[in-house]
Design an enzyme around this catalytic site. Structure first.
Site: not given
Lengths: 238, 238
Positions: B50, B54, B124, B127
């Protein structure tokens, strides 16, 4: 090269960066502070290139951290990334690279100009250059530049940051000596909604290694790990 | 395929994502919340994927904004990026994509589970999936996935965000009608250190278009631009 914008400064800069631009106006823009062009800043200063470069650098730094430290927690990776992708570190890299003499800034137009401004300009321009290389030369060239100029600082910084993480350090030690992971348990919780207190213990199998108390479980766990490490060091006589 | 980890859930998910993984354990990890594997979370849950995803999404969103809105200021680009790269937007995209039924989470192990947890898990995992695609399929595949799944939200969100910037809007209008940029001047400043007040006026050539008062020059300028826009609309009868 039929490019009116190219001058000796840009040629010297390209040599230093080991990158030859197709569009020299983009390189010029990457080194131009908005004090030089207040009315046309959006198109002629480095502000938006810096914004782009910052995001590209972050992605490469994060990928490098992910691949280099497969055993780090997300918290450790985040801490290390913040350490690397910082004004302070970028300023240092930019200064060492020798960017400052190439930056176009109208010092008279700034409210103050001191050593900090110099650092700040170098950090900005480093990011803007990555943005400019990405746009002019493509993603792969930007990746290569970041790998050459910025990623070498990650390993040295990782030693400080990852060592500053007691839970990570404790985990390595416990895993090595007993093959199992330390476990954290909330031993007690008290206080009211706005004023909680947690008491957390860290265990190796059934042995209590340390305890910590704080207003969040996470921080209490960190303190427990720190106490466990301190008690171990005392036993080692170190 | 000689891959022990592959099951019907992963096959259905791959179909939905239009991505076929080489390493299905990586896909499984991208959809696994740490509640399922508390002691081995670093290697088996999506937390670090994650973190990686991101950063990759941010870089692509920023590049897209940079290329799509060449006239936006750095402040406008930053505002739009924050709008796009947000838990709220990622949750919505993840939910609409239908990620939730595929997520591996031990609900009994969570302190609370409600609609917000569902949103949070979808954000979450969206990502984490980008991170997993990047590692398994390479940078280009991740770029393509982000372009297909996430970038389509940028244009709709840009209308709100860029319109929410009165200085940008005023600049466009003034530039179009008179060929010059609006200028901001501090007309008055008062108050003590912790309680400053600035009065800023915005001018088209020598004509005062609007004034604003606030505790920072920036905010006072924004308010001046907003007043100028309101006065123009009144004149237009709109």
């Amino acid at each position: 090269m039929g490019d009116m914008d190219i001058d000796d400064n840009l040629i010297a800069l390209e040599k230093m960066l080991q990158v030859t631009f197709r569009d020299h106006s983009l390189l010029r823009r990457a080194i131009t502070h908005h004090s030089c062009c207040s009315t046309t800043a959006v198109h002629d200063s480095y502000d938006t290139l810096e914004f782009l470069g910052d995001a590209i650098i972050s992605a490469h730094v994060v990928e490098y951290i992910y691949r280099t430290f497969p055993d780090a927690t997300e918290g450790e990776m985040t801490a290390l990334k913040s350490e690397v992708v910082s004004r302070r570190v970028f300023a240092k890299i930019g200064q060492q690279l020798g960017l400052f003499p190439h930056i176009r800034v109208d010092v008279a137009n700034l409210r103050t100009f001191n050593e900090r401004s110099r650092d700040s300009l170098c950090a900005d321009v480093l990011e803007a250059l990555v943005g400019a290389i990405h746009i002019d030369q493509g993603a792969e060239a930007a990746r290569e530049f970041v790998a050459r100029i910025i990623l070498p600082v990650v390993l040295p910084l990782s030693q400080q940051t990852l060592d500053a993480n007691p839970k990570g350090r404790l985990q390595k030690i416990v895993l090595q000596r007993s093959g199992c992971l330390p476990r954290y348990k909330v031993l007690e919780q008290g206080g009211s909604n706005n004023d909680r207190v947690f008491l957390v213990g860290v265990f190796e199998q059934d042995v209590l290694l340390g305890i910590g108390q704080a207003s969040s479980i996470k921080e209490a766990g960190r303190l427990a790990a720190r106490e466990a490490l301190e008690l171990m060091h005392e036993k080692d006589g170190s």
